[in-house]
Scaffold this motif. Structure first.
Motif, PDB file in Angstrom:
ATOM      1  N   TRP A 137      42.034  46.684  49.015  1.00 49.20           N
ATOM      2  CA  TRP A 137      41.494  46.037  47.821  1.00 49.20           C
ATOM      3  C   TRP A 137      42.555  45.417  47.061  1.00 49.20           C
ATOM      4  CZ3 TRP A 137      37.265  44.669  45.181  1.00 49.20           C
ATOM      5  CH2 TRP A 137      37.435  44.733  44.233  1.00 49.20           C
ATOM      6  N   ALA A 144      45.219  44.568  44.859  1.00 42.83           N
ATOM      7  CA  ALA A 144      45.927  45.633  43.935  1.00 42.83           C
ATOM      8  C   ALA A 144      46.121  44.895  42.720  1.00 42.83           C
ATOM      9  CB  ALA A 144      47.499  45.858  44.583  1.00 42.83           C
ATOM     10  N   LEU A 145      45.800  43.868  42.125  1.00 42.05           N
ATOM     11  CA  LEU A 145      46.204  43.480  41.065  1.00 42.05           C
ATOM     12  C   LEU A 145      44.377  42.631  40.101  1.00 42.05           C
ATOM     13  CD1 LEU A 145      48.619  41.290  40.399  1.00 42.05           C
ATOM     14  CD2 LEU A 145      48.462  43.429  40.296  1.00 42.05           C
ATOM     15  N   PRO A 168      40.931  52.179  45.894  1.00 42.19           N
ATOM     16  CA  PRO A 168      41.237  52.194  45.223  1.00 42.19           C
ATOM     17  C   PRO A 168      41.735  53.671  44.356  1.00 42.19           C
ATOM     18  CG  PRO A 168      42.210  50.200  45.089  1.00 42.19           C
ATOM     19  CD  PRO A 168      41.029  50.412  45.310  1.00 42.19           C
ATOM     20  N   ASN A 179      41.850  37.676  39.598  1.00 39.80           N
ATOM     21  CA  ASN A 179      42.657  38.748  38.921  1.00 39.80           C
ATOM     22  C   ASN A 179      41.452  39.631  38.430  1.00 39.80           C
ATOM     23  OD1 ASN A 179      44.586  38.403  40.172  1.00 39.80           O
ATOM     24  ND2 ASN A 179      45.658  37.734  38.060  1.00 39.80           N
ATOM     25  N   LEU A 226      42.414  52.361  41.143  1.00 42.23           N
ATOM     26  CA  LEU A 226      41.500  51.464  40.052  1.00 42.23           C
ATOM     27  C   LEU A 226      41.034  52.170  39.015  1.00 42.23           C
ATOM     28  CD1 LEU A 226      40.219  48.421  40.300  1.00 42.23           C
ATOM     29  CD2 LEU A 226      39.010  49.988  41.356  1.00 42.23           C
TER      30      LEU A 226
END
Length: 296
Positions: free
Chosen positions: A88, A90-91, A114, A54, A117
């Motif tokens: 992209w 999300a996490l 995003p 992540n 981010l």
């Protein structure tokens, strides 16, 4: 560093024969509609890894800023951030480490990322960071190393791993493709000479243009005809980067009707021509020499 390139540009503004009679070609000043730019890509110590999970960490170290006279600050370095492949995750979070010997005004430009981010940025105490299109959380590190091996060890010690490291002597543009690249090794092993399309530093500078132009008359019905003659071009570093000449068509200010443009692209050496026409409405016809390749 790739050697410099010389470019001659002639830009008549109508297809009619009388419009070709512009003044004797000479040095094109600021009123000329064409700007010539040369981008030289830099190589130096570095590495890349796929870094699953992540979080990803990218390190950039720059010895000296090659000032761009078009910018208000001679110490500005633009960092272009773009995903390897949208959308992209999300996490997935992104951390940037920006190290420099001299003061640098880092300017981060995000594309296709995003809006929510938040970039975690660690920067040398002598520098500043701003961003466009992405959020920032900036932490100044007084003891951030600069030498390649010391910086690599420091990053692994404090963050566990890293996705890329780019260390160059000079430049003013940085390109980083974000995301997990499955083609990269599992560990970022420092190399003495590293060059990658996804993580690279360059020096972008204006080039002198020789040419002439003639203002387009309002009653002209023919297309705009632009002739570009390239006499020489720098070669790619280590033969791994092909020489590419980008012709960018910029839309006029304000509202305007659809454009009709003819580009005649000629080069004394084999090159790849790339035409970019973002925001331009209309039709573009391109003629290229037999020794060149072309893409849009």
């Amino acid at each position: 560093m790739a050697p410099s390139a010389g470019v001659n540009l002639l830009f008549p503004s109508s297809a009619r024969s009388e419009a070709l009679q512009c003044s004797v070609p000479g040095r094109a000043g600021s009123p000329h509609p064409v700007q010539g730019l040369l981008e030289r890509f830099e190589a130096g110590p570095g590495c890349a890894a796929r870094e699953p999970g992540n979080q990803e960490t990218h390190v950039v170290a720059l010895g000296r800023v090659t000032g761009d006279p078009r910018l208000p600050s001679c110490s500005q370095v633009t960092v272009h951030l773009k995903p390897l492949s949208p959308p992209w995750p999300a996490l997935r979070s992104v951390r940037l480490l920006l190290s420099s010997r001299l003061p640098v005004a880092w300017w981060l430009r995000a594309e296709a990322l995003p809006p929510g981010l938040l970039l975690q940025v660690e920067v040398s105490s002598n520098s500043s960071v701003r961003a466009h299109g992405v959020g920032l959380s900036v932490h100044t590190v007084r003891s951030l190393p600069f030498r390649p091996r010391a910086l690599h060890r420091w990053t692994v010690k404090h963050h566990g791993s890293l996705s890329s490291m780019t260390h160059t002597a000079q430049g003013n543009q940085v390109y980083i493709r974000l995301g997990e690249d499955p083609t990269q090794p599992a560990v970022c092993q420092l190399q003495s000479m590293f060059l990658s399309h996804n993580y690279i530093v360059s020096d972008l500078q204006p080039q002198e243009v020789q040419g002439c132009s003639r203002p387009r008359q309002a009653d002209r019905t023919g297309p705009e005809v632009h002739v570009i003659k390239l006499h020489s071009s720098g070669s790619g570093l280590c033969g791994s980067l092909q020489v590419e000449v980008v012709v960018s068509l910029l839309p006029p200010l304000g509202k305007s009707k659809a454009a009709r443009v003819v580009l005649i692209l000629s080069s004394s050496v084999p090159v790849n021509w790339a035409v970019v026409a973002g925001g331009v409405r209309g039709h573009v016809t391109v003629h290229v020499g037999v020794t060149s390749l072309f893409r849009v």
